[in-house]
Motif scaffolding. Sequence first.
Motif, PDB file in Angstrom:
ATOM      1  N   ARG A 151       0.836  -1.212   0.000  1.00 15.40           N
ATOM      2  CA  ARG A 151       0.000   0.000   0.000  1.00 15.40           C
ATOM      3  C   ARG A 151       0.867   1.258   0.000  1.00 15.40           C
ATOM      4  O   ARG A 151       0.540   2.237  -0.667  1.00 15.40           O
ATOM      5  CB  ARG A 151      -0.929  -0.007   1.208  1.00 15.40           C
ATOM      6  CG  ARG A 151      -2.051  -0.988   1.092  1.00 15.40           C
ATOM      7  CD  ARG A 151      -2.946  -0.940   2.297  1.00 15.40           C
ATOM      8  NE  ARG A 151      -4.056  -1.861   2.154  1.00 15.40           N
ATOM      9  CZ  ARG A 151      -4.741  -2.355   3.162  1.00 15.40           C
ATOM     10  NH1 ARG A 151      -4.445  -2.016   4.397  1.00 15.40           N
ATOM     11  NH2 ARG A 151      -5.731  -3.195   2.953  1.00 15.40           N
ATOM     12  N   GLU A 152       1.948   1.235   0.762  1.00 12.39           N
ATOM     13  CA  GLU A 152       2.848   2.387   0.801  1.00 12.39           C
ATOM     14  C   GLU A 152       3.484   2.620  -0.564  1.00 12.39           C
ATOM     15  O   GLU A 152       3.622   3.769  -1.006  1.00 12.39           O
ATOM     16  CB  GLU A 152       3.933   2.184   1.862  1.00 12.39           C
ATOM     17  CG  GLU A 152       3.419   2.298   3.273  1.00 12.39           C
ATOM     18  CD  GLU A 152       4.432   1.864   4.320  1.00 12.39           C
ATOM     19  OE1 GLU A 152       5.549   1.405   3.958  1.00 12.39           O
ATOM     20  OE2 GLU A 152       4.117   1.970   5.518  1.00 12.39           O
ATOM     21  N   GLU A 153       3.857   1.538  -1.236  1.00  7.95           N
ATOM     22  CA  GLU A 153       4.464   1.663  -2.568  1.00  7.95           C
ATOM     23  C   GLU A 153       3.454   2.227  -3.573  1.00  7.95           C
ATOM     24  O   GLU A 153       3.786   3.095  -4.377  1.00  7.95           O
ATOM     25  CB  GLU A 153       4.988   0.308  -3.043  1.00  7.95           C
ATOM     26  CG  GLU A 153       6.205  -0.172  -2.286  1.00  7.95           C
ATOM     27  CD  GLU A 153       6.581  -1.612  -2.593  1.00  7.95           C
ATOM     28  OE1 GLU A 153       5.786  -2.322  -3.271  1.00  7.95           O
ATOM     29  OE2 GLU A 153       7.656  -2.036  -2.155  1.00  7.95           O
ATOM     30  N   VAL A 154       2.219   1.750  -3.522  1.00  9.68           N
ATOM     31  CA  VAL A 154       1.172   2.240  -4.426  1.00  9.68           C
ATOM     32  C   VAL A 154       0.915   3.724  -4.164  1.00  9.68           C
ATOM     33  O   VAL A 154       0.817   4.522  -5.098  1.00  9.68           O
ATOM     34  CB  VAL A 154      -0.128   1.406  -4.269  1.00  9.68           C
ATOM     35  CG1 VAL A 154      -1.297   2.075  -4.964  1.00  9.68           C
ATOM     36  CG2 VAL A 154       0.080   0.000  -4.794  1.00  9.68           C
ATOM     37  N   ALA A 155       0.828   4.100  -2.896  1.00 13.01           N
ATOM     38  CA  ALA A 155       0.586   5.510  -2.543  1.00 13.01           C
ATOM     39  C   ALA A 155       1.738   6.387  -3.030  1.00 13.01           C
ATOM     40  O   ALA A 155       1.521   7.494  -3.539  1.00 13.01           O
ATOM     41  CB  ALA A 155       0.394   5.651  -1.038  1.00 13.01           C
ATOM     42  N   ALA A 156       2.972   5.890  -2.890  1.00 13.83           N
ATOM     43  CA  ALA A 156       4.138   6.667  -3.350  1.00 13.83           C
ATOM     44  C   ALA A 156       4.104   6.849  -4.867  1.00 13.83           C
ATOM     45  O   ALA A 156       4.402   7.937  -5.378  1.00 13.83           O
ATOM     46  CB  ALA A 156       5.429   5.971  -2.915  1.00 13.83           C
ATOM     47  N   ARG A 157       3.736   5.793  -5.601  1.00 13.31           N
ATOM     48  CA  ARG A 157       3.632   5.898  -7.066  1.00 13.31           C
ATOM     49  C   ARG A 157       2.541   6.885  -7.458  1.00 13.31           C
ATOM     50  O   ARG A 157       2.714   7.664  -8.401  1.00 13.31           O
ATOM     51  CB  ARG A 157       3.364   4.523  -7.685  1.00 13.31           C
ATOM     52  CG  ARG A 157       4.616   3.661  -7.783  1.00 13.31           C
ATOM     53  CD  ARG A 157       4.399   2.473  -8.718  1.00 13.31           C
ATOM     54  NE  ARG A 157       3.342   1.573  -8.288  1.00 13.31           N
ATOM     55  CZ  ARG A 157       3.513   0.504  -7.522  1.00 13.31           C
ATOM     56  NH1 ARG A 157       4.716   0.182  -7.097  1.00 13.31           N
ATOM     57  NH2 ARG A 157       2.496  -0.259  -7.188  1.00 13.31           N
ATOM     58  N   GLU A 158       1.415   6.865  -6.745  1.00 13.73           N
ATOM     59  CA  GLU A 158       0.320   7.800  -7.046  1.00 13.73           C
ATOM     60  C   GLU A 158       0.747   9.241  -6.788  1.00 13.73           C
ATOM     61  O   GLU A 158       0.432  10.141  -7.572  1.00 13.73           O
ATOM     62  CB  GLU A 158      -0.917   7.448  -6.229  1.00 13.73           C
ATOM     63  CG  GLU A 158      -1.626   6.198  -6.704  1.00 13.73           C
ATOM     64  CD  GLU A 158      -2.792   5.809  -5.799  1.00 13.73           C
ATOM     65  OE1 GLU A 158      -3.028   6.473  -4.771  1.00 13.73           O
ATOM     66  OE2 GLU A 158      -3.470   4.818  -6.141  1.00 13.73           O
ATOM     67  N   ARG A 159       1.468   9.472  -5.669  1.00 13.50           N
ATOM     68  CA  ARG A 159       1.957  10.819  -5.390  1.00 13.50           C
ATOM     69  C   ARG A 159       2.944  11.289  -6.466  1.00 13.50           C
ATOM     70  O   ARG A 159       2.896  12.430  -6.913  1.00 13.50           O
ATOM     71  CB  ARG A 159       2.643  10.859  -4.014  1.00 13.50           C
ATOM     72  CG  ARG A 159       1.667  10.968  -2.853  1.00 13.50           C
ATOM     73  CD  ARG A 159       2.373  11.319  -1.557  1.00 13.50           C
ATOM     74  NE  ARG A 159       3.420  10.367  -1.193  1.00 13.50           N
ATOM     75  CZ  ARG A 159       3.220   9.248  -0.496  1.00 13.50           C
ATOM     76  NH1 ARG A 159       2.021   8.945  -0.094  1.00 13.50           N
ATOM     77  NH2 ARG A 159       4.223   8.444  -0.212  1.00 13.50           N
ATOM     78  N   ALA A 160       3.808  10.382  -6.888  1.00 11.33           N
ATOM     79  CA  ALA A 160       4.785  10.725  -7.923  1.00 11.33           C
ATOM     80  C   ALA A 160       4.078  11.041  -9.244  1.00 11.33           C
ATOM     81  O   ALA A 160       4.457  11.982  -9.958  1.00 11.33           O
ATOM     82  CB  ALA A 160       5.776   9.585  -8.111  1.00 11.33           C
TER      83      ALA A 160
END
Length: 165
Positions: A151-160
């Motif tokens: 979930r943290e990785e997905v959220a980071a990709r979305e922010r990027a």
Amino acid sequence: MTGTNRARPGLREALAAVRSGDTLVVTKLDRLARSLRDARDIADELTAKGVALSLGGSRYDPTDPVGRLLFNVLGMVAEFEADLISMRTREGMAVARAKGRLKGKPPKLSKTQRAHLLELHDGGRYTQSEIAELFSVSRATVYRELLRRTREEVAARERAAQEVR
């Protein structure tokens, strides 16, 4: 244990211990039951056994119309109080959550342990069950940490992706 739960060990033992001719003494009706239905059920059970009920020093007489009325009023007040407490608790939790003070149960693993767990998992040498045993946690905790990372990785990709726009 709360009064809203009828399956309370103390209540079960008290109801099992009383015999015909006994008097069950309760300081307040809300200590016996938190709903009117439950209070009536308990009172009916005691009456069927031939057991008297004393509430706060006053004896409840199920054969007397005034006694039944007072018992029902006390039962409604006890249920009302329980509902108010529940409502205030929910409101307090909502306020705490809004202020960021109510975050749930703290994680089982420290940040260092979590990083080590993820490193071991990524290495592929250990199964999730073995990792759980190494850290003295359940397999569910391991799965939860892996899911949290995803979930943290997905959220980071979305922010990027939003920053690129």
